[in-house]
Structure formats: structure tokens, C-alpha cells
Design a protein around this motif. Sequence first.
Motif, short mmCIF file in Angstrom:
data_model
loop_
_atom_site.label_atom_id
_atom_site.label_comp_id
_atom_site.label_asym_id
_atom_site.label_seq_id
_atom_site.Cartn_x
_atom_site.Cartn_y
_atom_site.Cartn_z
N ARG A 14 1.01 -50.89 51.52
CA ARG A 14 0.84 -49.44 51.50
C ARG A 14 1.80 -48.78 50.54
NH1 ARG A 14 2.14 -48.87 56.99
NH2 ARG A 14 3.35 -47.10 56.24
N LEU A 15 3.05 -49.20 50.57
CA LEU A 15 4.04 -48.58 49.70
C LEU A 15 3.71 -48.81 48.22
CD1 LEU A 15 7.34 -49.44 51.62
CD2 LEU A 15 6.13 -47.25 51.55
N VAL A 16 3.37 -50.07 47.87
CA VAL A 16 3.08 -50.37 46.47
C VAL A 16 1.82 -49.63 46.01
CG1 VAL A 16 2.47 -52.21 44.86
CG2 VAL A 16 4.25 -52.60 46.59
N THR A 17 0.77 -49.68 46.83
CA THR A 17 -0.47 -49.00 46.46
C THR A 17 -0.28 -47.49 46.40
OG1 THR A 17 -1.68 -50.75 47.61
CG2 THR A 17 -2.91 -48.77 47.02
N GLY A 18 0.49 -46.95 47.33
CA GLY A 18 0.74 -45.52 47.32
C GLY A 18 1.49 -45.06 46.09
N VAL A 19 2.49 -45.83 45.66
CA VAL A 19 3.24 -45.45 44.46
C VAL A 19 2.34 -45.47 43.23
CG1 VAL A 19 5.10 -46.17 42.92
CG2 VAL A 19 5.47 -46.15 45.39
N ILE A 20 1.48 -46.48 43.10
CA ILE A 20 0.57 -46.57 41.95
C ILE A 20 -0.39 -45.38 41.94
CG2 ILE A 20 -1.28 -47.93 40.92
CD1 ILE A 20 0.15 -50.44 41.95
N LEU A 21 -0.92 -45.05 43.13
CA LEU A 21 -1.87 -43.94 43.19
C LEU A 21 -1.21 -42.61 42.88
CD1 LEU A 21 -3.96 -44.89 46.36
CD2 LEU A 21 -4.64 -45.10 43.96
N VAL A 22 -0.01 -42.40 43.39
CA VAL A 22 0.69 -41.14 43.10
C VAL A 22 0.99 -41.01 41.61
CG1 VAL A 22 2.84 -39.88 43.48
CG2 VAL A 22 1.65 -40.89 45.42
N ALA A 23 1.32 -42.11 40.96
CA ALA A 23 1.59 -42.08 39.51
C ALA A 23 0.34 -41.67 38.73
CB ALA A 23 2.10 -43.44 39.05
#
Length: 218
Positions: A14-23
Motif C-alpha cells: 500500500r505504501l509503495v503503490t500510494g507513493v507512486i500514485l501520488v507522484a
Amino acid sequence: MKRVVFDVAALIARLVTGVILVAHGSQKWQGGLAATGQAFKGMGIPMPELAAAFATVVETAGGIFLILGLLVRLVGLLLLINMLGAITYVHAGHGVLSSAGGWELAGALGALALLFLALGGGRIGIDGIFAAMFRRRSERRAAEAERASQPQRPEPSNVTTTTRPATPATPAEAPRVPRQPTEHRAGGINDEDMRDIDALVSDEPPPHRKPPNRSDAL
């Protein structure tokens, strides 16, 4: 143990996917929705303005929700739709590698979105906290309903207790003393013998003892 491993793995994903999506979402916000819509139109995406707004909101807000662990399944569904549209209209004809414009990144994000939709985001997050609260509340209600369904035993109104009468204490019996015989057996000490003994002790001459009558003895 398996559940703990899944929770930790889901948190990391979740953390990794969330950071990519926010970027990616913040990049679209900075460029503006109008410019993003024009870019989508050039790529041949239908309804480019609506698609640009959808992609920008899903990537930005969805990334934040994934990091917090909030509405993970809904975010997974929306992200899966977004990635399928990107693969279908943009990356399908460019191979796999993202360097050549392929569907590498969109495919990986779509697979993660499918996992989030099917399995959720684990217990380490806001969804997990609310799920635990609802589960405890439902268990408590089920326990209360089960207690209410059980027949109640009537409590006795008048409880009579039978008490045994106290046994009076019996006085201790006095020891039985054998009664002394009044008459002396033959060969014992009689009264005359006792008078003789007293006379010897008092230094007085013993009284003359009358010889027994032979006729009486016979």
C-alpha cells in the motif's frame, strides 16, 4: 502468523503503490486538468477531459487513501479501471517495457489494484481498525442475544431453611464409686481391732477384750 505476514506485506504494498500514485497524480495537478485533457485527446482516449479528471483524482486521492489504509477495496477498483483504460488506449501497442511506452508500469499497478480489491489492505490501517471495532461490537451483540435467548431460571421467592434443633449438652456423668460394704469379711479388721490400734498409738492400755464364746463360734 500467516495473517501477520499478510498484514505487513499489504502495508508495504500500500505504501509503495500510494507513493507512486501520488507522484503521478500531483504531476497531473501541476500541469492542470486542461493540459492533461489535451494530452489524453492526443493519445486517442475518448472523453479526454472526463478521463483526465478521473485519472487525476484517482491517482492523487487514491494514493493518499492507500497510504492511510482507508477504503482500500474501493480504491483498488477505481485504480484497476484507470490502469485498464491506460493499457487499452495508450500502452498496448508499445510492448512491455515502459522505456518504449509499453504497459510495464500500468500492468504492475493494475495487478496491485486487483490484489487490493480481492484481499483488502490488511489490518494495519484505518479499514483494519474499523473492521476490528465492528467485529467486536457484533460479537458482543451476538453474545447478548444468546444470553437473552436462554431460558431464565426462576429464583425462589421464599427460601425456607430447616435448622436442626440444638442438642442440649449432656452433663458429664459422675464416676460411679463402688459402695463400701458395711460388713467386714472374715479375717478383716473390725472395730475392736481399730480401737486396739488407737490405744497403742495413744499409749493407753487396750481395753480387755472379751474372749469369744466358743458356743457362739461353733
